[in-house]
Design an enzyme around this catalytic site. Sequence first.
Site, mmCIF file in Angstrom:
data_model
loop_
_atom_site.group_PDB
_atom_site.id
_atom_site.type_symbol
_atom_site.label_atom_id
_atom_site.label_comp_id
_atom_site.label_asym_id
_atom_site.label_seq_id
_atom_site.Cartn_x
_atom_site.Cartn_y
_atom_site.Cartn_z
ATOM 1 N N TYR A 142 -33.255 9.797 -8.813
ATOM 2 C CA TYR A 142 -32.443 8.933 -8.182
ATOM 3 C C TYR A 142 -31.288 9.754 -7.034
ATOM 4 C CZ TYR A 142 -29.312 5.559 -6.950
ATOM 5 O OH TYR A 142 -28.656 4.200 -6.333
ATOM 6 N N ASP A 237 -28.980 18.214 -6.498
ATOM 7 C CA ASP A 237 -28.610 16.921 -6.565
ATOM 8 C C ASP A 237 -27.625 17.115 -7.779
ATOM 9 O OD1 ASP A 237 -28.420 13.110 -6.207
ATOM 10 O OD2 ASP A 237 -26.901 14.863 -6.912
ATOM 11 N N LYS A 265 -19.091 11.735 -9.159
ATOM 12 C CA LYS A 265 -18.510 11.308 -10.853
ATOM 13 C C LYS A 265 -17.521 12.552 -11.556
ATOM 14 C CE LYS A 265 -23.498 9.800 -11.587
ATOM 15 N NZ LYS A 265 -23.271 8.206 -11.477
HETATM 16 P P1 KE4 Z 1 -23.346 6.778 -6.533
HETATM 17 O O1 KE4 Z 1 -23.771 6.580 -4.033
HETATM 18 O O2 KE4 Z 1 -23.562 5.965 -7.305
HETATM 19 O O3 KE4 Z 1 -21.814 7.365 -6.642
HETATM 20 O O4 KE4 Z 1 -23.978 8.010 -6.813
HETATM 21 C C1 KE4 Z 1 -25.310 7.954 -6.510
HETATM 22 C C2 KE4 Z 1 -26.317 9.352 -7.123
HETATM 23 C C3 KE4 Z 1 -26.724 10.207 -6.517
HETATM 24 N N1 KE4 Z 1 -27.162 11.354 -7.320
HETATM 25 C C4 KE4 Z 1 -27.570 11.566 -8.464
HETATM 26 C C5 KE4 Z 1 -28.015 12.336 -9.507
HETATM 27 C C6 KE4 Z 1 -27.062 9.741 -9.262
HETATM 28 O O5 KE4 Z 1 -27.164 10.217 -10.624
HETATM 29 C C7 KE4 Z 1 -26.789 8.832 -8.437
HETATM 30 C C8 KE4 Z 1 -25.855 7.815 -8.830
HETATM 31 N N2 KE4 Z 1 -26.018 7.565 -10.677
HETATM 32 C C9 KE4 Z 1 -26.307 6.432 -11.028
HETATM 33 C C10 KE4 Z 1 -26.595 6.294 -13.001
HETATM 34 N N3 KE4 Z 1 -27.585 6.971 -12.907
HETATM 35 C C11 KE4 Z 1 -24.950 5.143 -11.024
HETATM 36 C C12 KE4 Z 1 -24.701 4.319 -11.400
HETATM 37 C C13 KE4 Z 1 -25.534 2.733 -10.770
HETATM 38 O O6 KE4 Z 1 -25.786 3.252 -9.693
HETATM 39 O O7 KE4 Z 1 -24.679 1.672 -10.872
#
Ligand code: KE4
Length: 426
Positions: A142, A237, A265
Site C-alpha cells: 500500500y 516507499d 509518519k
Molecule cells: P498517508 O497518506 O496515510 O500519510 O501515507 C500513505 C502510506 C504510504 N506508504 C506506506 C508504506 C504507508 O504505510 C502509508 C500509510 N499507512 C497506513 C497504515 N498502514 C496509514 C493508516 C491509514 O490509512 O489510516
Amino acid sequence: MQASTELYHQAQRYIPGGVNSPVRAFRGVGGEPIFMQSAAGSRITDADGHEYIDYVGSWGPMIAGHSHPAVLKAVTTVATKGLSFGAPIAAEIVLAAKICQLMPSIEQIRMVNSGTEATMTAIRLARGFTQRNKIIKFAGCYHGHVDALLVEAGSGALTLGIPGSAGVPEAVVKDTLVADFNDLNSVQALFAAYGDDIAAVIVEPVAGNMNCVLPVAGFLAGLRQLCDQYNAILIFDEVMTGFRVGLGGAQALYNIKPDLTTLGKVIGGGLPVGACGGRADIMQCLAPLGSVYQAGTLSGNPLAMAAGLATLELVCAPQFYTRLAATTQLLTQGLQEAAQNMGVALQTVAVGGMFGIFFTDGGAPQTFAAVKQCDVARFRAFFHAMLQQGMYFAPSAFEAGFVSAAHTESDIQQTIAAAATVFKQA
Ligand code: KE4
C-alpha cells in the site's frame, strides 16, 4: 463505552463511516471504532476514560511515545511565532539536511503533507525523468490512495476487501503492473515484457500493509539489479519503515540504495508530513527547476517541521534503536511463547520498532498469498480479547504493529500475561 458509542453515532451523521480514514473503522475486526481523547508515553485513553497500552502509535509516527515533552515543547514554541506562512522557512532546510545526512541516498528532498502525496510525487517524477509510463508495484503493498497505485493495494483497501477502488478509470491504471512481493521472477517477467516502458518499481522494503512481511535474501538486491539493467527508477516507499526499522531506514538495514525514497509518519512526529527525496538529477526535474509539477499549501509547515526535527533528534540518541528493537522482540517472543504454551498456532515477526502477528501453524509468511492463508477470525478474537485486557493493537489482520521508546518492560510483561490469559481461554 457510552461516550465513544455516542461520538460514533454523531460522527456518522457528518463523516462517511464516522471516520476520516477507513482502517480506523474496525471493519477488519468487527464492532465499533473506539474514539480516543488523549495519549501519553505508551498509553492512549479513550473517550470513556479507559486506558490502553498502545501498539498502533498513530500507525507509526509516535516512535518516541505520545506527547513527548521535547516534541510538545518544540511545537508549542514554534506555534507562538505563527502557524503557516506559505513561504520558505529555515526549519525546512534543517529537517531536509538532517534527513539527507541520515539517509545518504537522498541528495535532495521535497516536503509534502502525507505519504500519499509523497508516493504520488515519486511516481510522477519517475515518469517525468524516464519519459516512460509503466510502474511496477506489488500485490498487498500500500502506497497511499494514489489513483495509479490503488491496484491490489494493502492496508485499509485490503482490510475492506476493495484492493482496487471505484472511481479510478481504467486509463489511469492501465500502466500499473503488479508483481508478487518476494518473487523476483514475477518482476523479471514484467521487465522482459515491458522493460523499455517501465519508469519505476515502487516497493515497501518491509511490507507493512499486508501485516509485516520481511524481504527474503536477495529480493531487494534483485530489484536493484533489474532496475539498473532496464534503466528504471527504484523507489523505496519508506513512509512506514523510514526511521522505524533503524536510523537509516530499511535501505540501511538491507544495504540497498534506491533512486527515490518516500517518507512520512516519523519525520512528522505526529503532524501531517510526507517527503519524496533521492538522486539530485531526478529531484531537479521538480518545479520550479524542472517540468514535473508538484505543490502544496502547507508543505514544510513550521509546526510539522518542528515536530519532525524534535523526533529525529530523539531517535538519534545513542542506543535508541537497540533498545527499541529489544523491546519489540521481547513482545513478539513473549507472545509466541505464550501461544505455544497454550497450543495456539501463532507466528510473530519483529524488525526494529515494528512487528507482525500471524495466526498460522506455518512459518512467518513470506508472501501475500501466505498472509491471506492466516486465520483472520482468530486474529479478530485476539484483538477484542486484548482490547478488553487494556491493549490496543491495530484493528486489522493486515497491518503491522508499532512499539515506541516509551514502552516499558512492564508494559510488555503485562501484554504477554494478558495474551497468555487470552490464549488459555481460546
Ligand atoms: P498517508 O497518506 O496515510 O500519510 O501515507 C500513505 C502510506 C504510504 N506508504 C506506506 C508504506 C504507508 O504505510 C502509508 C500509510 N499507512 C497506513 C497504515 N498502514 C496509514 C493508516 C491509514 O490509512 O489510516
